[in-house]
Design an enzyme around this catalytic site. Structure first.
Site, PDB file in Angstrom:
ATOM      1  N   LYS A  28     -28.606 -20.408 -17.651  1.00  0.00           N
ATOM      2  CA  LYS A  28     -28.799 -19.774 -18.955  1.00  0.00           C
ATOM      3  C   LYS A  28     -28.453 -20.757 -20.066  1.00  0.00           C
ATOM      4  O   LYS A  28     -27.456 -21.482 -19.953  1.00  0.00           O
ATOM      5  CB  LYS A  28     -27.856 -18.569 -19.106  1.00  0.00           C
ATOM      6  CG  LYS A  28     -27.958 -17.548 -17.985  1.00  0.00           C
ATOM      7  CD  LYS A  28     -26.872 -16.483 -18.098  1.00  0.00           C
ATOM      8  CE  LYS A  28     -27.000 -15.529 -16.931  1.00  0.00           C
ATOM      9  NZ  LYS A  28     -25.956 -14.478 -16.939  1.00  0.00           N
ATOM     10  N   LYS A  55     -26.031 -16.600  -8.177  1.00  0.00           N
ATOM     11  CA  LYS A  55     -26.889 -15.405  -8.290  1.00  0.00           C
ATOM     12  C   LYS A  55     -26.507 -14.438  -7.168  1.00  0.00           C
ATOM     13  O   LYS A  55     -26.922 -14.584  -6.027  1.00  0.00           O
ATOM     14  CB  LYS A  55     -28.359 -15.779  -8.198  1.00  0.00           C
ATOM     15  CG  LYS A  55     -29.297 -14.604  -8.508  1.00  0.00           C
ATOM     16  CD  LYS A  55     -30.755 -15.050  -8.608  1.00  0.00           C
ATOM     17  CE  LYS A  55     -31.679 -13.879  -8.946  1.00  0.00           C
ATOM     18  NZ  LYS A  55     -31.688 -12.830  -7.900  1.00  0.00           N
ATOM     19  N   LYS A 111     -34.133 -20.108  -6.855  1.00  0.00           N
ATOM     20  CA  LYS A 111     -34.009 -19.334  -5.605  1.00  0.00           C
ATOM     21  C   LYS A 111     -33.818 -20.287  -4.436  1.00  0.00           C
ATOM     22  O   LYS A 111     -34.596 -21.236  -4.279  1.00  0.00           O
ATOM     23  CB  LYS A 111     -35.276 -18.500  -5.375  1.00  0.00           C
ATOM     24  CG  LYS A 111     -35.619 -17.568  -6.514  1.00  0.00           C
ATOM     25  CD  LYS A 111     -34.720 -16.353  -6.518  1.00  0.00           C
ATOM     26  CE  LYS A 111     -35.179 -15.377  -5.460  1.00  0.00           C
ATOM     27  NZ  LYS A 111     -34.557 -14.058  -5.545  1.00  0.00           N
ATOM     28  N   ASP A 118       0.850  -1.203   0.000  1.00  0.00           N
ATOM     29  CA  ASP A 118       0.000   0.000   0.000  1.00  0.00           C
ATOM     30  C   ASP A 118       0.881   1.247   0.000  1.00  0.00           C
ATOM     31  O   ASP A 118       0.568   2.234  -0.670  1.00  0.00           O
ATOM     32  CB  ASP A 118      -0.903   0.001   1.243  1.00  0.00           C
ATOM     33  CG  ASP A 118      -1.969  -1.100   1.169  1.00  0.00           C
ATOM     34  OD1 ASP A 118      -2.733  -1.254   2.127  1.00  0.00           O
ATOM     35  OD2 ASP A 118      -2.003  -1.802   0.122  1.00  0.00           O
ATOM     36  N   ALA A 119       1.988   1.172   0.728  1.00  0.00           N
ATOM     37  CA  ALA A 119       2.870   2.348   0.834  1.00  0.00           C
ATOM     38  C   ALA A 119       3.400   2.731  -0.541  1.00  0.00           C
ATOM     39  O   ALA A 119       3.387   3.911  -0.933  1.00  0.00           O
ATOM     40  CB  ALA A 119       4.026   2.041   1.772  1.00  0.00           C
ATOM     41  N   ARG A 142     -30.580  -0.658 -12.960  1.00  0.00           N
ATOM     42  CA  ARG A 142     -31.583  -1.274 -13.843  1.00  0.00           C
ATOM     43  C   ARG A 142     -32.835  -0.404 -13.921  1.00  0.00           C
ATOM     44  O   ARG A 142     -33.408  -0.210 -14.980  1.00  0.00           O
ATOM     45  CB  ARG A 142     -31.974  -2.658 -13.307  1.00  0.00           C
ATOM     46  CG  ARG A 142     -32.927  -3.441 -14.205  1.00  0.00           C
ATOM     47  CD  ARG A 142     -33.795  -4.490 -13.495  1.00  0.00           C
ATOM     48  NE  ARG A 142     -33.131  -5.368 -12.589  1.00  0.00           N
ATOM     49  CZ  ARG A 142     -32.805  -6.639 -12.860  1.00  0.00           C
ATOM     50  NH1 ARG A 142     -32.991  -7.118 -14.057  1.00  0.00           N
ATOM     51  NH2 ARG A 142     -32.250  -7.402 -11.949  1.00  0.00           N
ATOM     52  N   ASP A 176       0.559   4.183  -2.606  1.00  0.00           N
ATOM     53  CA  ASP A 176       0.239   5.552  -2.167  1.00  0.00           C
ATOM     54  C   ASP A 176       1.297   6.546  -2.639  1.00  0.00           C
ATOM     55  O   ASP A 176       0.991   7.674  -3.028  1.00  0.00           O
ATOM     56  CB  ASP A 176       0.105   5.610  -0.643  1.00  0.00           C
ATOM     57  CG  ASP A 176      -1.085   4.779  -0.152  1.00  0.00           C
ATOM     58  OD1 ASP A 176      -1.147   4.466   1.054  1.00  0.00           O
ATOM     59  OD2 ASP A 176      -1.947   4.420  -1.003  1.00  0.00           O
TER      60      ASP A 176
END
Ligand SMILES: NC(=O)c1cc2c(=O)c3cc(F)ccc3oc2nc1N
Length: 328
Positions: free
Chosen positions: A287, A116, A311, A34-35, A137, A38
């Site tokens: 699908k 899902k 579901k 991260d340093a 949507r 940054d």
């Protein structure tokens, strides 16, 4: 530094930072500390401050936008964003498969099964490779322009290699860990906690101030293509692989299934495995894989005939029952 040197340095820094961002947020495989990230970002921002005219739309400094909006503009989906029909048990799945086989006059159908994601359906449009607009949507035809909020989602690329106009669709969501820590902070501030990650994601994307959305650690999985003139792929699975090649975050758990029996095996496996995920899912999307078959089957007024959502039994119904019992 001359303007030309600044332009070159900025281009190199943008590419480097966007690549680091891709490895960290799309591949979940950070390659720099991260340093170091940054430090490079600070370098980029200081050159951009000196040469504001050289700031580009895909600069990582542009992720958290400027001023809060007064309201969201409306966006028309030229390809409607419809919703899925539901299946609740094996019989519903077999009925769906029978309708598809009859519609295609074929014995066995190749399906793609996807988790899902329990979030918010989102559309992202890219022109000349740049992320130019993001929308909800809405009612399927008219959504809200939430581009500035979506830019804060680090796994959304600000630029992709494909320069032809393309619209991609997916589900924005809040990871469970982000949801828990956000609710802890809200309760510490005597604020109402969100009921679930889906509501938290919806509430975050409806913020008019992108600085608030930026703090919510939202994420996204892309799962479809909307408008795409130059599209020439034959199957949905090819499209998922193409989205991944373009640098989009796709969910790694999708599988091709030959026939409804394999679909049912996949569904049953995930009823168990669901608990180990770091994000909420509320079912499995099935699908027809072949795009010509999708074309042939078409849509009802509100849903595709070539896809269905299985579901899972609603979990919250159980927790509500427990809450009621505990509260009496
Ligand atoms: N929440 C999801 O993870 C998810 C949702 C949809 C849809 O809502 C959806 C709606 C359509 F009209 C057609 C395909 C779709 O595919 C989808 N695929 C997914 N993986």
């Amino acid at each position: 530094m001359t303007k030309q040197e600044a332009r070159q340095q900025l281009e190199a820094l943008r590419d480097e930072l966007n690549e680091y961002n891709y490895q960290y947020h799309v591949l979940d495989n950070p390659t720099v500390s991260d340093a170091e990230y940054d430090q490079k970002m600070k370098q980029l921002k200081s050159i951009e401050a000196e040469y504001p005219a050289l700031v580009t739309a895909d600069s990582p400094s542009q992720r958290v936008g400027g001023e809060p909006l007064d309201a969201f503009e409306k966006v028309t989906h030229r390809v409607p964003m419809l919703s899925l029909g539901n299946a609740f048990n094996e019989e519903d799945l077999r009925d769906f498969d029978r309708r598809v086989r009859e519609g295609l006059a074929t014995e066995t159908v190749t399906y793609v099964c996807e988790l899902k994601i329990d979030g918010l359906a989102i559309s992202l449009r890219y022109q000349d490779g740049l992320f130019v607009q993001g929308a909800t949507r809405g009612d399927g035809t008219t959504g809200e322009d939430i581009t500035s909020n979506l830019k804060t989602i680090r796994s959304i690329p600000l630029r992709i290699k494909d320069a032809s106009p393309i619209e991609v669709r997916g589900e924005a969501y809040m990871p469970q860990q982000s949801f828990l820590s956000m609710n802890e902070a809200r309760e510490a501030n005597d604020e109402e906690p969100f009921a679930n990650p889906r509501n938290a994601a919806a509430g975050s994307l409806r913020q008019l101030d992108p600085k608030i959305a930026a703090k919510r650690n939202l994420d996204i999985f892309l799962y479809a293509v909307g408008e795409w003139e130059s599209g020439s792929l034959e199957t949905h699975s090819d499209r998922l692989e193409y989205l991944q090649q373009l640098g989009f975050k796709t969910n790694p758990e999708w599988r091709k299934c030959e026939g409804i029996d394999e679909v049912i095996q996949y569904v049953e496996a995930w009823v168990e495995k669901r608990a180990n995920l770091s994000y909420d899912i509320d079912g499995i999307v099935i699908k027809a894989d072949n795009l010509e078959a999708q074309e042939q089957l078409g849509f009802t007024a509100k849903s595709p005939r070539w896809a269905i959502a299985y579901k899972f039994p609603a979990e919250e119904a159980v927790t509500k029952l427990i809450d009621i019992e505990l509260s009496v």
